[in-house]
Scaffold this active site. Structure first.
Site, short mmCIF file in Angstrom:
data_model
loop_
_atom_site.label_atom_id
_atom_site.label_comp_id
_atom_site.label_asym_id
_atom_site.label_seq_id
_atom_site.Cartn_x
_atom_site.Cartn_y
_atom_site.Cartn_z
N GLY A 1 0.73 -1.03 0.18
CA GLY A 1 -0.20 0.23 0.10
C GLY A 1 1.03 1.27 -0.12
O GLY A 1 1.26 1.51 -0.57
N SER B 1 3.46 2.84 3.23
CA SER B 1 3.97 3.27 3.97
C SER B 1 3.44 4.31 5.08
O SER B 1 3.43 3.68 5.95
CB SER B 1 5.70 2.52 4.02
OG SER B 1 5.79 3.42 2.98
N CYS C 1 5.93 -5.20 0.44
CA CYS C 1 6.54 -3.69 -0.16
C CYS C 1 6.22 -2.49 0.58
O CYS C 1 7.10 -2.53 1.62
CB CYS C 1 5.30 -3.97 -1.33
SG CYS C 1 6.02 -2.58 -2.69
N ARG D 1 12.80 3.38 -0.42
CA ARG D 1 11.57 3.78 -1.18
C ARG D 1 11.64 4.21 -2.10
O ARG D 1 12.23 4.65 -2.71
CB ARG D 1 10.32 4.91 -0.03
CG ARG D 1 10.78 3.96 1.37
CD ARG D 1 9.60 5.27 1.85
NE ARG D 1 8.28 5.63 0.89
CZ ARG D 1 7.55 6.49 0.72
NH1 ARG D 1 8.50 8.15 0.91
NH2 ARG D 1 6.55 7.19 0.00
N ILE E 1 5.39 -3.19 -7.72
CA ILE E 1 4.52 -1.96 -8.03
C ILE E 1 5.06 -1.40 -7.26
O ILE E 1 5.16 -0.89 -5.83
CB ILE E 1 3.47 -2.26 -7.62
CG1 ILE E 1 2.47 -3.31 -7.98
CG2 ILE E 1 2.27 -1.10 -7.45
CD1 ILE E 1 1.48 -4.38 -7.51
N ARG E 2 6.20 0.19 -7.61
CA ARG E 2 6.09 1.29 -7.02
C ARG E 2 7.21 1.15 -5.92
O ARG E 2 6.95 0.97 -4.53
CB ARG E 2 5.83 2.92 -6.26
CG ARG E 2 5.36 3.37 -7.77
CD ARG E 2 3.99 4.09 -7.65
NE ARG E 2 3.05 3.31 -6.14
CZ ARG E 2 3.18 3.97 -5.27
NH1 ARG E 2 3.54 4.64 -4.64
NH2 ARG E 2 1.94 3.16 -4.84
N HIS F 1 5.33 -7.98 -4.82
CA HIS F 1 4.07 -8.86 -4.31
C HIS F 1 3.92 -9.93 -4.58
O HIS F 1 2.68 -10.53 -6.09
CB HIS F 1 2.86 -7.80 -4.57
CG HIS F 1 2.80 -6.54 -4.69
ND1 HIS F 1 2.08 -5.82 -3.39
CD2 HIS F 1 3.74 -5.67 -4.54
CE1 HIS F 1 1.86 -4.66 -3.15
NE2 HIS F 1 3.29 -4.37 -3.84
N GLU G 1 1.76 -12.18 -2.91
CA GLU G 1 -0.24 -12.66 -3.21
C GLU G 1 -1.31 -11.64 -4.93
O GLU G 1 -2.27 -12.24 -4.93
CB GLU G 1 -0.69 -12.42 -2.03
CG GLU G 1 -0.73 -9.96 -2.56
CD GLU G 1 0.63 -9.24 -2.25
OE1 GLU G 1 1.96 -10.08 -1.54
OE2 GLU G 1 0.23 -8.24 -2.36
N1 GLN Z 1 5.96 3.05 -2.92
C1 GLN Z 1 5.34 2.29 -1.30
C2 GLN Z 1 5.63 3.05 -0.51
O1 GLN Z 1 6.47 3.63 -0.11
C3 GLN Z 1 5.48 1.03 -1.03
C4 GLN Z 1 4.41 0.74 -2.42
C5 GLN Z 1 3.72 -0.88 -2.60
O2 GLN Z 1 3.74 -0.93 -1.31
N2 GLN Z 1 2.98 -1.52 -3.33
O3 GLN Z 1 4.88 2.68 1.00
#
Ligand code: GLN
Length: 217
Positions: A61, A63, A93, A122, A151-152, A188, A190
């Site tokens: 999500g 953080s 993540c 991050r 994902i990011r 991820h 999941e």
């Molecule tokens: N970039 C998000 C963060 O700094 C992490 C991305 C993710 O959980 N998919 O929290």
């Protein structure tokens, strides 16, 4: 589906009770993974929800948002205490970021729960590669490779002496680690139906339940 058979309960007693921190992020996907493996998934939003857990998942999500909400809900200190007491935790993540002792590129005032002796950067993969997939080989999971969705995603830029590196990208960047009962992946599993990381968590949870049962008897 690439699931390894997992012990879903200790030798006696009901299904393992696995919390998912449900303040923000991809809670449902973890719920599905845990239930597929036969565990009972419990959404954690308040301190009372932590009672009786055999393990905990910190989802992906944002953080910084999860950090702020956990403080607003009075969950930060109880979570830190639970981690320090040996609760098995799996962070994906943003969850990996929350387990890190040290952050790079955090927003002002951002805190973590800590526990893993790592430094995490991050959003380490920049704009052009915000999301991508990679095939990873993790000896700890067996022969079959992992289809990993990033994902990011963060990257682990430092690991302390007690930390085991479980996976690196082809360019050498560390993206999965373990230290004691704490497991973390920058990607991820999941979202692609990969269940072996959750199965590892359930294994730690079952062992811990068994040890506590023996201690109490
Ligand atoms: N970039 C998000 C963060 O700094 C992490 C991305 C993710 O959980 N998919 O929290």
């Amino acid at each position: 589906m690439t699931s390894a058979p997992a012990p879903t309960s200790a030798s006696e007693g009901p299904a393992l009770r696995i919390g998912i921190l449900a303040l923000q992020g991809d809670v449902r996907e973890h719920e599905r993974a845990l239930e597929t493996l036969g565990a009972m998934a419990v959404r954690v939003r308040r301190v009372a929800d932590l009672v009786g857990l055999d393990a905990l998942v910190l989802p992906g999500g944002e953080s910084s948002v999860i950090d702020k909400l956990s403080r607003a809900f009075g969950l930060r200190e109880p979570l830190r205490a639970a981690i320090a007491a040996g609760l098995p935790v799996y962070g994906t993540c943003a969850g990996m970021i929350l387990l890190a002792e040290e952050l790079e590129d955090a927003i002002a005032g951002q805190q973590t729960f800590g526990g893993l002796d790592i430094t995490v950067r991050r959003n380490a993969f920049g704009r052009q590669q915000e999301s991508f997939e990679a095939t990873l080989h993790l000896p700890v999971l067996g022969e079959e490779p992992v289809a990993a969705t990033f994902i990011r995603a963060p990257e682990v830029v430092r690991t302390g002496p007690g930390v085991e590196v479980l996976a690196r990208l082809a360019d050498g960047r560390t993206v999965a680690v373990r230290q004691g009962n704490l497991l973390a992946t920058a990607f991820h599993p999941e979202v692609s139906g990969e269940l072996r990381f959750h199965a590892l968590l359930l294994k730690s949870a079952a062992l811990r339940r068994e040890v506590r049962r023996l201690e109490a008897s």
